[in-house]
Design a protein around this motif. Structure first.
Motif, PDB file in Angstrom:
ATOM      1  N   ASP A 122      27.097  48.036 -19.225  1.00  0.00           N
ATOM      2  CA  ASP A 122      26.865  46.661 -18.802  1.00  0.00           C
ATOM      3  C   ASP A 122      28.178  45.977 -18.461  1.00  0.00           C
ATOM      4  O   ASP A 122      29.014  45.736 -19.330  1.00  0.00           O
ATOM      5  CB  ASP A 122      26.159  45.901 -19.931  1.00  0.00           C
ATOM      6  CG  ASP A 122      26.218  44.384 -19.747  1.00  0.00           C
ATOM      7  OD1 ASP A 122      26.176  43.941 -18.584  1.00  0.00           O
ATOM      8  OD2 ASP A 122      26.301  43.655 -20.758  1.00  0.00           O
ATOM      9  N   ALA A 123      28.363  45.638 -17.171  1.00  0.00           N
ATOM     10  CA  ALA A 123      29.493  44.810 -16.736  1.00  0.00           C
ATOM     11  C   ALA A 123      28.984  43.378 -16.645  1.00  0.00           C
ATOM     12  O   ALA A 123      28.204  43.042 -15.756  1.00  0.00           O
ATOM     13  CB  ALA A 123      30.027  45.300 -15.391  1.00  0.00           C
ATOM     14  N   HIS A 124      29.410  42.523 -17.579  1.00  0.00           N
ATOM     15  CA  HIS A 124      28.780  41.217 -17.731  1.00  0.00           C
ATOM     16  C   HIS A 124      29.269  40.198 -16.718  1.00  0.00           C
ATOM     17  O   HIS A 124      30.352  40.301 -16.139  1.00  0.00           O
ATOM     18  CB  HIS A 124      28.985  40.694 -19.160  1.00  0.00           C
ATOM     19  CG  HIS A 124      30.397  40.328 -19.508  1.00  0.00           C
ATOM     20  ND1 HIS A 124      30.968  39.119 -19.154  1.00  0.00           N
ATOM     21  CD2 HIS A 124      31.357  40.995 -20.208  1.00  0.00           C
ATOM     22  CE1 HIS A 124      32.197  39.058 -19.614  1.00  0.00           C
ATOM     23  NE2 HIS A 124      32.477  40.192 -20.246  1.00  0.00           N
ATOM     24  N   GLY A 125      28.452  39.170 -16.520  1.00  0.00           N
ATOM     25  CA  GLY A 125      28.803  38.060 -15.650  1.00  0.00           C
ATOM     26  C   GLY A 125      29.804  37.128 -16.307  1.00  0.00           C
ATOM     27  O   GLY A 125      30.181  37.285 -17.475  1.00  0.00           O
ATOM     28  N   GLY A 205      25.719  45.744 -13.297  1.00  0.00           N
ATOM     29  CA  GLY A 205      26.623  44.607 -13.281  1.00  0.00           C
ATOM     30  C   GLY A 205      26.005  43.418 -12.584  1.00  0.00           C
ATOM     31  O   GLY A 205      25.366  43.557 -11.538  1.00  0.00           O
ATOM     32  N   HIS A 206      26.195  42.235 -13.182  1.00  0.00           N
ATOM     33  CA  HIS A 206      25.640  41.003 -12.629  1.00  0.00           C
ATOM     34  C   HIS A 206      26.755  40.002 -12.355  1.00  0.00           C
ATOM     35  O   HIS A 206      27.642  39.801 -13.188  1.00  0.00           O
ATOM     36  CB  HIS A 206      24.640  40.394 -13.614  1.00  0.00           C
ATOM     37  CG  HIS A 206      24.119  39.047 -13.195  1.00  0.00           C
ATOM     38  ND1 HIS A 206      23.355  38.871 -12.070  1.00  0.00           N
ATOM     39  CD2 HIS A 206      24.265  37.811 -13.745  1.00  0.00           C
ATOM     40  CE1 HIS A 206      23.044  37.593 -11.940  1.00  0.00           C
ATOM     41  NE2 HIS A 206      23.598  36.925 -12.949  1.00  0.00           N
ATOM     42  N   SER A 207      26.741  39.375 -11.175  1.00  0.00           N
ATOM     43  CA  SER A 207      27.652  38.295 -10.806  1.00  0.00           C
ATOM     44  C   SER A 207      29.104  38.790 -10.860  1.00  0.00           C
ATOM     45  O   SER A 207      29.462  39.704 -10.115  1.00  0.00           O
ATOM     46  CB  SER A 207      27.412  37.094 -11.724  1.00  0.00           C
ATOM     47  OG  SER A 207      28.021  35.933 -11.217  1.00  0.00           O
ATOM     48  N   PRO A 236      26.182  40.016  -6.709  1.00  0.00           N
ATOM     49  CA  PRO A 236      27.599  40.263  -6.999  1.00  0.00           C
ATOM     50  C   PRO A 236      28.517  39.170  -6.471  1.00  0.00           C
ATOM     51  O   PRO A 236      28.331  38.656  -5.368  1.00  0.00           O
ATOM     52  CB  PRO A 236      27.867  41.590  -6.281  1.00  0.00           C
ATOM     53  CG  PRO A 236      26.903  41.583  -5.133  1.00  0.00           C
ATOM     54  CD  PRO A 236      25.663  40.929  -5.668  1.00  0.00           C
ATOM     55  N   ALA A 237      29.524  38.836  -7.263  1.00  0.00           N
ATOM     56  CA  ALA A 237      30.598  37.930  -6.817  1.00  0.00           C
ATOM     57  C   ALA A 237      31.598  38.764  -6.038  1.00  0.00           C
ATOM     58  O   ALA A 237      32.744  38.971  -6.461  1.00  0.00           O
ATOM     59  CB  ALA A 237      31.244  37.255  -8.018  1.00  0.00           C
ATOM     60  N   ALA A 238      31.180  39.241  -4.882  1.00  0.00           N
ATOM     61  CA  ALA A 238      31.924  40.261  -4.147  1.00  0.00           C
ATOM     62  C   ALA A 238      32.972  39.674  -3.216  1.00  0.00           C
ATOM     63  O   ALA A 238      34.124  40.095  -3.226  1.00  0.00           O
ATOM     64  CB  ALA A 238      30.948  41.143  -3.361  1.00  0.00           C
ATOM     65  N   SER A 239      32.597  38.711  -2.400  1.00  0.00           N
ATOM     66  CA  SER A 239      33.500  38.150  -1.391  1.00  0.00           C
ATOM     67  C   SER A 239      34.172  36.914  -1.984  1.00  0.00           C
ATOM     68  O   SER A 239      33.662  35.795  -1.875  1.00  0.00           O
ATOM     69  CB  SER A 239      32.724  37.797  -0.122  1.00  0.00           C
ATOM     70  OG  SER A 239      32.046  38.934   0.386  1.00  0.00           O
ATOM     71  N   LEU A 375      13.784  33.780  -6.721  1.00  0.00           N
ATOM     72  CA  LEU A 375      14.595  34.104  -7.890  1.00  0.00           C
ATOM     73  C   LEU A 375      15.986  33.478  -7.771  1.00  0.00           C
ATOM     74  O   LEU A 375      16.622  33.544  -6.724  1.00  0.00           O
ATOM     75  CB  LEU A 375      14.718  35.612  -8.077  1.00  0.00           C
ATOM     76  CG  LEU A 375      13.421  36.361  -8.397  1.00  0.00           C
ATOM     77  CD1 LEU A 375      13.725  37.809  -8.747  1.00  0.00           C
ATOM     78  CD2 LEU A 375      12.654  35.686  -9.537  1.00  0.00           C
ATOM     79  N   GLU A 376      16.459  32.890  -8.889  1.00  0.00           N
ATOM     80  CA  GLU A 376      17.758  32.236  -8.970  1.00  0.00           C
ATOM     81  C   GLU A 376      18.817  33.226  -9.452  1.00  0.00           C
ATOM     82  O   GLU A 376      18.547  34.415  -9.639  1.00  0.00           O
ATOM     83  CB  GLU A 376      17.671  31.033  -9.925  1.00  0.00           C
ATOM     84  CG  GLU A 376      17.890  29.680  -9.260  1.00  0.00           C
ATOM     85  CD  GLU A 376      19.343  29.385  -8.932  1.00  0.00           C
ATOM     86  OE1 GLU A 376      20.208  30.280  -9.069  1.00  0.00           O
ATOM     87  OE2 GLU A 376      19.625  28.251  -8.515  1.00  0.00           O
ATOM     88  N   HIS A 377      20.019  32.700  -9.675  1.00  0.00           N
ATOM     89  CA  HIS A 377      21.126  33.521 -10.149  1.00  0.00           C
ATOM     90  C   HIS A 377      20.878  33.989 -11.579  1.00  0.00           C
ATOM     91  O   HIS A 377      21.083  35.156 -11.918  1.00  0.00           O
ATOM     92  CB  HIS A 377      22.427  32.712 -10.073  1.00  0.00           C
ATOM     93  CG  HIS A 377      23.663  33.526 -10.254  1.00  0.00           C
ATOM     94  ND1 HIS A 377      24.110  34.415  -9.305  1.00  0.00           N
ATOM     95  CD2 HIS A 377      24.553  33.590 -11.278  1.00  0.00           C
ATOM     96  CE1 HIS A 377      25.230  34.987  -9.716  1.00  0.00           C
ATOM     97  NE2 HIS A 377      25.516  34.513 -10.926  1.00  0.00           N
ATOM     98  N   ASP A 378      20.475  33.071 -12.430  1.00  0.00           N
ATOM     99  CA  ASP A 378      20.108  33.360 -13.815  1.00  0.00           C
ATOM    100  C   ASP A 378      18.802  32.656 -14.129  1.00  0.00           C
ATOM    101  O   ASP A 378      18.337  31.814 -13.348  1.00  0.00           O
ATOM    102  CB  ASP A 378      21.189  32.878 -14.792  1.00  0.00           C
ATOM    103  CG  ASP A 378      22.452  33.713 -14.745  1.00  0.00           C
ATOM    104  OD1 ASP A 378      22.332  34.953 -14.814  1.00  0.00           O
ATOM    105  OD2 ASP A 378      23.546  33.138 -14.633  1.00  0.00           O
ATOM    106  N   THR A 379      18.221  32.994 -15.264  1.00  0.00           N
ATOM    107  CA  THR A 379      17.017  32.314 -15.711  1.00  0.00           C
ATOM    108  C   THR A 379      17.394  31.017 -16.400  1.00  0.00           C
ATOM    109  O   THR A 379      18.176  31.013 -17.348  1.00  0.00           O
ATOM    110  CB  THR A 379      16.211  33.208 -16.673  1.00  0.00           C
ATOM    111  OG1 THR A 379      15.726  34.341 -15.946  1.00  0.00           O
ATOM    112  CG2 THR A 379      15.016  32.454 -17.259  1.00  0.00           C
ATOM    113  N   TYR A 380      16.851  29.924 -15.895  1.00  0.00           N
ATOM    114  CA  TYR A 380      17.080  28.612 -16.474  1.00  0.00           C
ATOM    115  C   TYR A 380      15.759  28.187 -17.119  1.00  0.00           C
ATOM    116  O   TYR A 380      14.806  27.854 -16.411  1.00  0.00           O
ATOM    117  CB  TYR A 380      17.518  27.615 -15.401  1.00  0.00           C
ATOM    118  CG  TYR A 380      18.683  28.098 -14.575  1.00  0.00           C
ATOM    119  CD1 TYR A 380      19.764  28.750 -15.176  1.00  0.00           C
ATOM    120  CD2 TYR A 380      18.716  27.912 -13.200  1.00  0.00           C
ATOM    121  CE1 TYR A 380      20.832  29.195 -14.428  1.00  0.00           C
ATOM    122  CE2 TYR A 380      19.795  28.349 -12.448  1.00  0.00           C
ATOM    123  CZ  TYR A 380      20.847  28.992 -13.061  1.00  0.00           C
ATOM    124  OH  TYR A 380      21.911  29.442 -12.315  1.00  0.00           O
TER     125      TYR A 380
END
Length: 428
Positions: A122-125, A205-207, A236-239, A375-380
């Motif tokens: 798990d690569a965490h956000g 991995g997320h974000s 992913p926070a890629a760019s 679907l959002e980035h995370d569950t709120y």
């Protein structure tokens, strides 16, 4: 479901206008109610940071992945019977300096099956930059709800914190080489510490962790680690250049540009946040030394645009080089990769991941790209469902297929919380 601790706070930052002036937790300034609530939630979810996290001083150089120490750990919210082991191990900075990093290894109840428990890494956000923002120092492990789904299916989970979270030093947030090192060497240390792990592993991995996962997949092309079966990458926070611009102009997202600027300074001390951020934003950076994402979101939630960043911040030569060097998704990656994106994501908009998928396709990478309406980035809680929760049936099916469990990875089980199933776009 993503933990209430940080997810709800980020949800408020993203979705609601800020009406009060929020100030950092300095001795001469009093937090407003939102800020105080964020601190209260951070403390309620925290586990004590003990001397376990203090590396030997001096830290004598050893091969990366070498175990420094381990200990059984309790106090986490995990499935009944699951066992947790904390690790301290040798990793590397992007410049090759030996550094200590921490992680946890979770294994299901009972004895390991023949061949060992398959491993999900798990690569965490983004959790923050302070030492206490290590997921292994959080009762819910930050992504603990999703980890539980893997444990329930008989997989072990290796979850690195990233160097500077938990351990001393500073977290080089955004530095893809450092993140990839922490992930790979956590797996190697886990194999030395915990018996019964299979050689087969899948990366999730997320974000911020999604970018780390892509960095590991890039690394696998050049320096493969045996047993790799592929990666699940969500939002992913890629760019980094696009993300920095989006965070600087999107209401309530100021925490992310502040964290990117601070992380860039750790990676390259020649990057001065005072050249990137306004004086008011710089005055609040001290909060990143102790506050995690929820707190930092509260502190920076009222700053955006010219109140947050200086004109031309994206063209600062060293900062621009950092953003370009550490962006992911532009190089061929070892596959297969399951790339997932929520179409309602306000933190990493879908168009960004669309571009990543297309670039990876052109590089010859094997990518199965799926987008999910609503679907959002995370569950709120009480508001929206995040990509990890909404797409979890598909994630579990794909991972099982990679471990050879005979589940059709092409099947899409629409989640009960999602309006419809994914739109699947194969790339490569």
């Amino acid at each position: 479901m993503k933990t209430l601790l940080n997810a709800l706070l980020v949800a408020v930052a993203v979705m609601a206008p800020v009406t009060a002036t929020v100030t950092p937790a300095r001795a001469d300034v009093v937090c407003d109610d939102w800020c105080q609530g964020a601190w209260a939630q951070q403390r309620a979810n925290a586990l004590p940071r003990t001397a376990f996290y203090d590396p030997p001083s001096p830290l004598r150089r050893a091969p990366a992945g070498t175990l420094i120490r381990q200990q059984p750990a309790t106090g986490y919210t995990v499935p009944a019977g699951a066992r947790v082991t904390r690790l301290l191990y040798h990793s590397r900075t992007a410049g090759g300096r030996d550094v200590a990093a921490s992680a946890v290894v979770l294994v299901p109840s009972g004895t390991s099956p023949h061949g060992g428990w398959p491993v999900v890494v798990d690569a965490h956000g983004t959790s923050g930059m302070a030492r206490d923002c290590a997921p292994s120092l959080m009762r819910d492990l930050y992504h603990g709800d999703q980890m539980a789904r893997f444990l329930d299916r008989g997989y072990a989970v290796v979850a690195p914190d990233y160097a500077g979270l938990g351990t001393d030093g500073a977290h080089a947030l955004g530095d893809k080489t450092a993140a990839a090192d922490d992930v790979v060497y956590a797996l190697q240390a886990a194999r030395r510490a915990v018996p019964g792990l299979s050689r087969s592993w899948v990366l999730w991995g997320h974000s911020q962790g999604g970018a780390a996962a892509l960095a590991v997949a890039e690394r696998q092309v050049r320096h493969p680690v045996d047993g790799y079966r592929g990666a699940v990458v969500t939002s992913p926070a890629a760019s980094l250049d696009k993300i920095a611009e989006h965070a600087a102009t999107g209401p309530g997202l100021g925490a992310f540009i502040a964290l990117i600027a601070a992380g860039a300074h750790v990676s390259d001390p020649g990057i001065d946040p005072r050249r990137l951020l306004t004086a008011e934003a710089v005055s609040r950076l001290e909060t990143t030394r102790t506050g995690c994402l929820g707190v930092v979101s509260a502190v920076f939630g009222d700053l955006t645009g010219p109140d947050l960043v200086r004109p031309g911040y994206l063209t600062d030569p060293r900062f621009a080089r950092f953003l370009e060097t550490n962006s992911t998704g532009a190089q061929r990656v070892a596959g297969p990769v399951l790339l997932l994106q929520g179409q309602a994501d306000t933190v990493i908009p879908a168009w960004m991941t669309d571009e990543v998928a297309e670039t990876l396709r052109r590089s010859g990478s094997a990518v199965d790209y799926r987008t999910y309406p609503g679907l959002e980035h995370d569950t709120y809680p009480g508001q929206t469902v995040g990509i990890d929760d909404g797409a979890m049936p598909d994630i579990l099916a794909w991972v099982a297929n990679r471990f050879g469990h005979g589940i059709d990875a092409g099947s899409t089980a629409a989640d009960a919380n999602s309006a419809s199933g994914p739109r699947r776009r194969s790339a490569g």
